[in-house]
Design a protein around this motif. Structure first.
Motif, PDB file in Angstrom:
ATOM      1  N   MET A   1       6.230   7.032   6.026  1.00 18.19           N
ATOM      2  CA  MET A   1       6.998   6.661   7.262  1.00 18.19           C
ATOM      3  C   MET A   1       6.296   7.206   8.505  1.00 18.19           C
ATOM      4  SD  MET A   1       9.975   5.394   8.546  1.00 18.19           S
ATOM      5  CE  MET A   1      10.887   5.408   9.893  1.00 18.19           C
ATOM      6  N   ASP A   2       5.655   8.314   8.515  1.00 20.03           N
ATOM      7  CA  ASP A   2       4.683   8.769   9.479  1.00 20.03           C
ATOM      8  C   ASP A   2       3.658   7.949   9.682  1.00 20.03           C
ATOM      9  OD1 ASP A   2       6.396  10.873  10.155  1.00 20.03           O
ATOM     10  OD2 ASP A   2       5.221  12.384   8.825  1.00 20.03           O
ATOM     11  N   THR A   3       3.045   7.298   8.618  1.00 20.57           N
ATOM     12  CA  THR A   3       1.966   6.483   8.998  1.00 20.57           C
ATOM     13  C   THR A   3       2.192   5.085   9.294  1.00 20.57           C
ATOM     14  OG1 THR A   3       0.976   7.181   6.841  1.00 20.57           O
ATOM     15  CG2 THR A   3       0.265   5.099   7.305  1.00 20.57           C
ATOM     16  N   GLY A   4       3.548   4.853   9.251  1.00 20.63           N
ATOM     17  CA  GLY A   4       3.941   3.381  10.027  1.00 20.63           C
ATOM     18  C   GLY A   4       4.263   3.690  11.180  1.00 20.63           C
ATOM     19  N   LEU A   5       4.862   4.852  11.703  1.00 21.95           N
ATOM     20  CA  LEU A   5       4.786   5.065  13.030  1.00 21.95           C
ATOM     21  C   LEU A   5       3.595   5.245  13.756  1.00 21.95           C
ATOM     22  CD1 LEU A   5       7.944   7.663  12.875  1.00 21.95           C
ATOM     23  CD2 LEU A   5       7.910   5.426  13.703  1.00 21.95           C
ATOM     24  N   LYS A   6       2.592   5.825  13.077  1.00 25.93           N
ATOM     25  CA  LYS A   6       1.385   6.075  13.976  1.00 25.93           C
ATOM     26  C   LYS A   6       0.626   4.913  14.079  1.00 25.93           C
ATOM     27  CE  LYS A   6       0.730  11.027  12.776  1.00 25.93           C
ATOM     28  NZ  LYS A   6       0.131  11.907  11.668  1.00 25.93           N
TER      29      LYS A   6
ATOM     30  N   TYR B   1      10.023  -4.033  -2.111  1.00 28.61           N
ATOM     31  CA  TYR B   1       9.557  -5.522  -2.766  1.00 28.61           C
ATOM     32  C   TYR B   1      11.063  -6.438  -2.641  1.00 28.61           C
ATOM     33  CZ  TYR B   1       5.094  -3.597  -4.266  1.00 28.61           C
ATOM     34  OH  TYR B   1       3.708  -2.919  -4.438  1.00 28.61           O
ATOM     35  N   LEU B   2      11.825  -5.903  -2.489  1.00 27.48           N
ATOM     36  CA  LEU B   2      13.307  -6.544  -1.987  1.00 27.48           C
ATOM     37  C   LEU B   2      13.461  -7.208  -0.785  1.00 27.48           C
ATOM     38  CD1 LEU B   2      15.661  -4.604  -4.191  1.00 27.48           C
ATOM     39  CD2 LEU B   2      14.449  -6.504  -4.749  1.00 27.48           C
ATOM     40  N   VAL B   3      12.445  -6.694   0.215  1.00 25.92           N
ATOM     41  CA  VAL B   3      12.459  -7.050   1.545  1.00 25.92           C
ATOM     42  C   VAL B   3      12.525  -8.511   1.778  1.00 25.92           C
ATOM     43  CG1 VAL B   3      11.415  -7.019   3.896  1.00 25.92           C
ATOM     44  CG2 VAL B   3      11.787  -4.790   2.477  1.00 25.92           C
TER      45      VAL B   3
ATOM     46  N   ILE C   1       0.715  -1.283  -0.020  1.00 28.19           N
ATOM     47  CA  ILE C   1       0.093  -0.107  -0.039  1.00 28.19           C
ATOM     48  C   ILE C   1       0.984   1.150  -0.058  1.00 28.19           C
ATOM     49  CG2 ILE C   1      -1.698   1.398   1.416  1.00 28.19           C
ATOM     50  CD1 ILE C   1      -2.720  -1.353   2.534  1.00 28.19           C
ATOM     51  N   SER C   2       2.039   1.114   0.710  1.00 29.90           N
ATOM     52  CA  SER C   2       2.751   2.373   0.751  1.00 29.90           C
ATOM     53  C   SER C   2       3.426   2.671  -0.351  1.00 29.90           C
ATOM     54  CB  SER C   2       3.849   2.355   1.884  1.00 29.90           C
ATOM     55  OG  SER C   2       4.940   1.105   1.446  1.00 29.90           O
ATOM     56  N   THR C   3       3.514   1.640  -1.617  1.00 27.22           N
ATOM     57  CA  THR C   3       4.332   1.987  -2.845  1.00 27.22           C
ATOM     58  C   THR C   3       3.377   2.600  -3.885  1.00 27.22           C
ATOM     59  OG1 THR C   3       3.797  -0.398  -3.545  1.00 27.22           O
ATOM     60  CG2 THR C   3       5.821   0.046  -2.274  1.00 27.22           C
ATOM     61  N   LEU C   4       2.106   2.592  -3.731  1.00 23.77           N
ATOM     62  CA  LEU C   4       1.034   2.802  -4.820  1.00 23.77           C
ATOM     63  C   LEU C   4       1.376   4.269  -5.555  1.00 23.77           C
ATOM     64  CD1 LEU C   4      -2.136   1.357  -3.055  1.00 23.77           C
ATOM     65  CD2 LEU C   4      -0.585   0.238  -4.638  1.00 23.77           C
ATOM     66  N   ARG C   5       1.303   5.317  -4.616  1.00 21.24           N
ATOM     67  CA  ARG C   5       1.481   6.367  -5.201  1.00 21.24           C
ATOM     68  C   ARG C   5       2.974   6.565  -6.130  1.00 21.24           C
ATOM     69  NH1 ARG C   5      -0.304  11.379  -1.195  1.00 21.24           N
ATOM     70  NH2 ARG C   5      -2.411  10.518  -0.897  1.00 21.24           N
TER      71      ARG C   5
ATOM     72  N   LEU D   1       5.452   0.863   8.109  1.00 24.79           N
ATOM     73  CA  LEU D   1       6.803   1.559   8.637  1.00 24.79           C
ATOM     74  C   LEU D   1       8.022   1.120   7.881  1.00 24.79           C
ATOM     75  CD1 LEU D   1       7.772   3.072  11.262  1.00 24.79           C
ATOM     76  CD2 LEU D   1       8.325   0.831  12.307  1.00 24.79           C
ATOM     77  N   LEU D   2       8.145  -0.117   7.572  1.00 27.99           N
ATOM     78  CA  LEU D   2       9.359  -0.419   6.798  1.00 27.99           C
ATOM     79  C   LEU D   2       9.461   0.227   5.203  1.00 27.99           C
ATOM     80  CD1 LEU D   2      11.907  -2.169   6.695  1.00 27.99           C
ATOM     81  CD2 LEU D   2      10.538  -4.157   6.029  1.00 27.99           C
ATOM     82  N   GLY D   3       8.052   0.267   4.751  1.00 30.54           N
ATOM     83  CA  GLY D   3       7.932   0.630   3.397  1.00 30.54           C
ATOM     84  C   GLY D   3       8.345   2.228   3.239  1.00 30.54           C
ATOM     85  N   GLY D   4       7.769   2.933   4.280  1.00 34.29           N
ATOM     86  CA  GLY D   4       7.857   4.359   4.478  1.00 34.29           C
ATOM     87  C   GLY D   4       9.396   4.584   4.671  1.00 34.29           C
ATOM     88  N   ALA D   5      10.133   3.917   5.502  1.00 34.37           N
ATOM     89  CA  ALA D   5      11.674   4.134   5.604  1.00 34.37           C
ATOM     90  C   ALA D   5      12.401   3.911   4.327  1.00 34.37           C
ATOM     91  CB  ALA D   5      12.016   2.990   6.856  1.00 34.37           C
ATOM     92  N   LEU D   6      11.893   2.791   3.614  1.00 32.04           N
ATOM     93  CA  LEU D   6      12.639   2.714   2.443  1.00 32.04           C
ATOM     94  C   LEU D   6      12.354   3.743   1.416  1.00 32.04           C
ATOM     95  CD1 LEU D   6      12.218  -1.400   2.331  1.00 32.04           C
ATOM     96  CD2 LEU D   6      14.429  -0.082   2.593  1.00 32.04           C
ATOM     97  N   LEU D   7      11.192   4.209   1.306  1.00 33.78           N
ATOM     98  CA  LEU D   7      10.802   5.083   0.028  1.00 33.78           C
ATOM     99  C   LEU D   7      11.439   6.366   0.472  1.00 33.78           C
ATOM    100  CD1 LEU D   7       6.803   4.184  -0.079  1.00 33.78           C
ATOM    101  CD2 LEU D   7       8.693   4.197  -1.964  1.00 33.78           C
ATOM    102  N   ASP D   8      11.717   6.856   1.798  1.00 37.74           N
ATOM    103  CA  ASP D   8      12.615   7.908   2.000  1.00 37.74           C
ATOM    104  C   ASP D   8      13.927   7.928   1.509  1.00 37.74           C
ATOM    105  OD1 ASP D   8      10.405   9.285   3.501  1.00 37.74           O
ATOM    106  OD2 ASP D   8      11.308   8.685   5.617  1.00 37.74           O
ATOM    107  N   ARG D   9      14.497   6.691   1.153  1.00 35.48           N
ATOM    108  CA  ARG D   9      15.679   6.620   0.773  1.00 35.48           C
ATOM    109  C   ARG D   9      15.999   6.121  -0.634  1.00 35.48           C
ATOM    110  NH1 ARG D   9      20.057   5.160   5.698  1.00 35.48           N
ATOM    111  NH2 ARG D   9      19.136   6.818   7.180  1.00 35.48           N
ATOM    112  N   PHE D  10      15.043   5.183  -1.170  1.00 35.58           N
ATOM    113  CA  PHE D  10      15.068   4.669  -2.327  1.00 35.58           C
ATOM    114  C   PHE D  10      13.904   4.631  -2.975  1.00 35.58           C
ATOM    115  CE2 PHE D  10      17.540   2.143   0.994  1.00 35.58           C
ATOM    116  CZ  PHE D  10      18.758   2.229   0.613  1.00 35.58           C
ATOM    117  N   ASP D  11      13.667   4.131  -4.347  1.00 33.64           N
ATOM    118  CA  ASP D  11      12.692   4.105  -5.030  1.00 33.64           C
ATOM    119  C   ASP D  11      11.830   2.977  -4.602  1.00 33.64           C
ATOM    120  OD1 ASP D  11      10.867   4.930  -7.001  1.00 33.64           O
ATOM    121  OD2 ASP D  11      12.052   4.613  -8.812  1.00 33.64           O
ATOM    122  N   TRP D  12      10.586   2.839  -5.128  1.00 33.95           N
ATOM    123  CA  TRP D  12       9.538   1.839  -4.718  1.00 33.95           C
ATOM    124  C   TRP D  12       9.856   0.542  -4.921  1.00 33.95           C
ATOM    125  CZ3 TRP D  12       7.450  -1.533  -8.240  1.00 33.95           C
ATOM    126  CH2 TRP D  12       7.606  -1.263  -9.506  1.00 33.95           C
TER     127      TRP D  12
END
Length: 512
Positions: A312-317, A182-184, A43-47, A167-178
């Motif tokens: 990232m904020d979504t995962g934390l919340k 999917y490599l996790v 879900i975190s990668t959709l946009r 949470l993990l998706g947001g952290a990866l999107l902050d540094r890498f592309d979408w």
């Protein structure tokens, strides 16, 4: 006399020694974690995926729906295949399929390849979910208290996977592309396979009939049911394709019940469901993951699309739900021995109903405190239901039905989880479209602009962010209406589950 008594006291049989028991549990939990992280991480990668591949808004939802659709259609077959060909073997194949599907998505050059990868991961999830539990039950069945304790830990990993995904998706999107999201599962698959091959012994029923008619009907019935519900929310339930699909689902599922009643070795023993307490337990088990997965799904959408939170904020919340769920499941087994699993199911369902009602109080500009309280209650209540549902099934089932009851609980839980996104997504879509014209009119948006916005929304798009502030506010408010309706559905499902648990499960278990 005292010497004899003392000798008898010291002759208590020692607990059976199970080699590498901790590693067996670790393998099963890692597989379950991989299965559930696929649900919310995507879900975190959709946009980002939509922008990169120029995906039509109406098609974007299939990134998450394809996985759950395949899991729902094939999960009943996964357990039967594990029994016939070996639970460890099928589990390993499922883990590899989960990772392979994710790699197909990460290396995709077009949107069709993304959907193929998600389908491959769905097959993996359908194989892993039932066999991971079967590995625990077949390894530790000689030590029932330990088995139930380990099932509790195993179930808690579903909550960890669901909450860690954003949470993990947001952290990866902050540094890498979408694609990085999917490599996790690739490194996790390597570890899981290695631990499984080292610690888990192979168990199977070599003469177990595959019940091919039952598997075919379950795939057709569950697949068309989820597809029809999901597409109906967007296209309308009067659409001929949707109507036909749902009719096929009803016919196939009805035929499944008839076939399984006559099968000598059924994939799903529907005959035991003549027991009202056991049937009630299965419904409550399904409602538990329906509620947890459904609320997490709705909250991700609320935080990102209504309040504009970053991934990232979504995962934390979402952490209050994860922490409360894990802690609640870890203590649920101890509480169940004192008050009974049936009562825990009733109380936990009431708490999750209350959580949904609290979350209805969320507004686009509301403080995080409401969200945190609602999510904490969700995790607390879900933990009191998900894990004890297996113990409750054991309490109301006949001794000869223990294995079948365990498989049925697993299947119903997973079907409940995949129906959550389909049903609540459909409810959200219908209410969003229904509320949008009035919200645009209230915001004094010109009629010609409002017509365009509604047209984009009907296709699954989100015009907020490239429109006027009035349109953005109207879209967010309409989306919030849909989320509130979905939460009321969750509250109703949980309340019904509480009634069933109190009326049929707790009383039967107490008498037993």
């Amino acid at each position: 006399m005292s010497a004899v008594t003392g000798q008898a006291a010291t002759d208590t049989p020692p607990k059976p020694v199970i080699p590498r028991g901790a590693l067996v549990l670790t393998a099963a939990c890692l597989g379950l974690f991989m299965s559930f992280i696929e649900v919310t991480a995507a879900i975190s990668t959709l946009r980002a995926l939509q922008v990169d591949m120029h995906v039509a808004p109406a098609d974007l939802s299939w990134v998450s729906s394809t996985y759950t659709l395949v899991v729902a259609a094939c999960v009943l077959s996964g357990g039967a295949l594990g029994e016939r060909f070996g639970r460890r073997r099928v589990f390993v194949i499922g883990v590899v399929a989960l990772a392979a599907g994710s790699l197909v998505v990460a290396t995709a050059s077009g949107f069709p390849q993304v959907l193929v990868g998600r389908a491959v991961s769905g097959v993996g999830g359908a194989l892993v979910l039932p066999t991971s539990l079967a590995i625990i039950t077949t390894t530790f069945f000689v030590d029932l208290p330990r088995m139930l304790r380990y099932i509790t830990i195993w179930v808690s990993m579903s909550g960890v996977g669901l909450a860690v995904g954003p949470l993990l998706g947001g952290a990866l999107l902050d540094r890498f592309d979408w694609p990085a999201v999917y490599l996790v599962n690739a490194p996790l698959a390597v570890v899981t396979v290695a631990v499984t091959l080292y610690a888990v012994k192979e168990t199977k029923v070599p003469d177990r009939a595959l019940d091919l008619p039952g598997q075919f009907l379950s795939i057709v019935g569950l697949g068309t049911l989820v597809y029809g519900i999901a597409v109906g929310g967007r296209e309308g339930y009067g659409d001929p394709v949707v109507v036909t699909t749902l009719v096929v689902a009803v016919v196939a599922l009805t035929a499944l019940v008839l076939v399984e009643r006559r099968a000598p070795v059924p994939m799903l023993d529907v005959r035991m469901m003549a027991s009202v307490p056991l049937s009630a337990t299965l419904v409550v088990a399904a409602s538990a993951l329906f509620t947890f997965v459904g609320v997490v799904f709705l909250e991700v959408l609320f935080l990102q699309r209504v309040q504009g939170a970053a991934p990232m904020d979504t995962g934390l919340k979402l952490l209050p739900a994860m922490v409360a769920f894990v802690l609640s499941t870890l203590v649920a087994q101890r509480i169940a021995t004192k008050v009974g699993p049936g009562r825990l199911l009733a109380v936990g369902s009431l708490v999750t109903a209350a959580a949904a009602v609290v979350l209805v109080g969320q507004q686009p500009d509301s403080a995080y405190g409401i969200t945190a309280v609602g999510l904490a209650l969700l995790g607390l209540g879900s933990g009191l239901v998900v894990a004890p549902s297996t113990a409750a099934a054991f309490a109301v089932a006949e001794p000869a039905q223990m294995g079948a009851a365990s498989n049925a609980v697993t299947a119903f839980r997973q079907v409940g989880s995949v129906l959550a996104t389909a049903i609540l997504g459909a409810v959200l879509a219908v209410r969003f479209i229904g509320a949008l014209p009035d919200r645009l009119d209230t915001a004094h948006v010109p009629p010609e602009v409002a017509t365009q916005v509604v047209a984009v929304a009907r296709e699954g798009g989100n015009s907020a962010g490239r429109s006027t502030p009035e349109v953005t506010e109207a879209v967010a408010a309409s989306f919030n209406v849909g989320i509130h309706t979905g939460l009321w559905v969750v509250a109703g499902v949980s309340a019904l589950a509480a009634v069933l648990a109190f009326a049929f499960v707790s009383r039967k278990a107490k008498a037993a």
